[in-house]
Scaffold this motif. Structure first.
Motif, PDB file in Angstrom:
ATOM      1  N   SER A 123       0.819  -1.219   0.000  1.00 59.32           N
ATOM      2  CA  SER A 123       0.000   0.000   0.000  1.00 59.32           C
ATOM      3  C   SER A 123       0.848   1.262   0.000  1.00 59.32           C
ATOM      4  O   SER A 123       0.318   2.373  -0.111  1.00 59.32           O
ATOM      5  N   ILE A 124       2.168   1.101   0.081  1.00 63.07           N
ATOM      6  CA  ILE A 124       3.045   2.267   0.095  1.00 63.07           C
ATOM      7  C   ILE A 124       2.919   3.064  -1.199  1.00 63.07           C
ATOM      8  O   ILE A 124       3.215   4.258  -1.238  1.00 63.07           O
ATOM      9  N   HIS A 125       2.444   2.430  -2.261  1.00 63.43           N
ATOM     10  CA  HIS A 125       2.306   3.134  -3.541  1.00 63.43           C
ATOM     11  C   HIS A 125       1.284   4.266  -3.473  1.00 63.43           C
ATOM     12  O   HIS A 125       1.274   5.147  -4.339  1.00 63.43           O
ATOM     13  N   PRO A 136       9.006  -4.049  -2.434  1.00 58.75           N
ATOM     14  CA  PRO A 136       7.827  -4.436  -3.200  1.00 58.75           C
ATOM     15  C   PRO A 136       7.769  -3.728  -4.549  1.00 58.75           C
ATOM     16  O   PRO A 136       8.271  -2.604  -4.697  1.00 58.75           O
ATOM     17  N   SER A 137       7.173  -4.375  -5.516  1.00 58.16           N
ATOM     18  CA  SER A 137       6.986  -3.739  -6.838  1.00 58.16           C
ATOM     19  C   SER A 137       6.170  -2.465  -6.723  1.00 58.16           C
ATOM     20  O   SER A 137       6.303  -1.560  -7.556  1.00 58.16           O
ATOM     21  N   ALA A 138       5.355  -2.390  -5.670  1.00 59.47           N
ATOM     22  CA  ALA A 138       4.503  -1.219  -5.463  1.00 59.47           C
ATOM     23  C   ALA A 138       5.313   0.058  -5.282  1.00 59.47           C
ATOM     24  O   ALA A 138       4.772   1.161  -5.449  1.00 59.47           O
ATOM     25  N   ILE A 139       6.597  -0.070  -4.996  1.00 61.27           N
ATOM     26  CA  ILE A 139       7.418   1.131  -4.815  1.00 61.27           C
ATOM     27  C   ILE A 139       7.499   1.924  -6.117  1.00 61.27           C
ATOM     28  O   ILE A 139       7.770   3.122  -6.117  1.00 61.27           O
ATOM     29  N   LEU A 142      11.925  -4.321 -10.823  1.00 62.88           N
ATOM     30  CA  LEU A 142      11.951  -3.614 -12.107  1.00 62.88           C
ATOM     31  C   LEU A 142      11.060  -2.379 -12.069  1.00 62.88           C
ATOM     32  O   LEU A 142      11.308  -1.399 -12.782  1.00 62.88           O
ATOM     33  N   ALA A 143      10.037  -2.423 -11.213  1.00 60.45           N
ATOM     34  CA  ALA A 143       9.096  -1.303 -11.116  1.00 60.45           C
ATOM     35  C   ALA A 143       9.758  -0.021 -10.639  1.00 60.45           C
ATOM     36  O   ALA A 143       9.215   1.067 -10.823  1.00 60.45           O
ATOM     37  N   LEU A 144      10.956  -0.133 -10.037  1.00 64.45           N
ATOM     38  CA  LEU A 144      11.651   1.069  -9.584  1.00 64.45           C
ATOM     39  C   LEU A 144      11.940   2.009 -10.752  1.00 64.45           C
ATOM     40  O   LEU A 144      12.093   3.211 -10.567  1.00 64.45           O
TER      41      LEU A 144
END
Length: 213
Positions: free
Chosen positions: A108-110, A129-132, A153-155
């Motif tokens: 949920s940090i996103h 997490p990818s959510a970042i 990779l989402a970074l």
């Protein structure tokens, strides 16, 4: 504004809840074990620091009403997990979680869509997490002294990222930084990297690189 750092305070007074126009409350370096529920009344609070206190419990109920907060310091309070309610702080610009016992960051940090500075130094994180990648305004990510071996990779979605500190982790290979076009400072010192990956060629804005051991 109220600054009460580095005293011997172990309990917050009831009258604090009456200071509804308070914008800054800094309580770092005291002996506070619990946060009173009436904190939610200070809805104009923009900057709150409770770092370096022996908190036994971090209640979530006071976070949601404090949605205007832009700076939050929860460093060195023995956190083992991030309260879900922190995702309600959509105006948060600066978040410090260093020197805790976090093993993971909540997906949920996103939701912290305004976040620009995230300090998660000195925790027990083995992965991010990818959510970042949802932190599209993130400019500084400090993640020193954890147990990371790779980056999501989402970074690469954090296009405004300028400073990335990953020293004292467990990286054995150079991560892919293909889309981090505006990264100016990268610190991966004291890891186990034997070869620099080709993706470093994409870091056209890089001004400082530290890979020392």
């Amino acid at each position: 504004k109220l600054y009460l750092e580095n005293n011997q305070i172990d309990e917050l007074p009831l009258w604090l809840g009456n200071l509804t126009n308070l914008s800054v409350l800094h309580l770092t370096g005291n002996r506070i074990e619990t946060l009173p529920p009436y904190l939610y009344k200070i809805q104009n609070l923009k900057s709150f620091s409770i770092g370096s206190n022996p908190l036994l419990y971090l209640p979530s109920m006071w976070m949601t009403p404090l949605s205007l907060m832009t700076e939050l310091d929860l460093s060195d309070v023995t956190l083992t997990e991030l309260p879900e309610a922190i995702s309600d702080l959509s105006f948060l610009v600066k978040l410090s979680l260093e020197k805790n016992r976090l093993k993971t960051l909540s997906p949920s940090i996103h939701k912290l869509s305004s976040l620009r500075h995230l300090n998660i130094n000195e925790n027990n994180l083995e992965s991010l997490p990818s959510a970042i990648g949802g932190l599209v305004k993130l400019q500084t990510l400090l993640c020193m002294k954890n147990a990371l071996t790779d980056l999501p990779l989402a970074l690469s979605n954090c296009l405004e990222l300028k400073t990335l500190v990953l020293s004292y982790n467990n990286f054995s290979r150079f991560p892919c930084f293909k889309c981090c076009l505006y990264l100016e400072e990268l610190n991966m010192s004291h890891n186990f990297i034997s070869q620099v990956g080709p993706s470093i060629g994409f870091l056209q804005s890089l001004k400082r690189l530290n890979l020392s051991s």
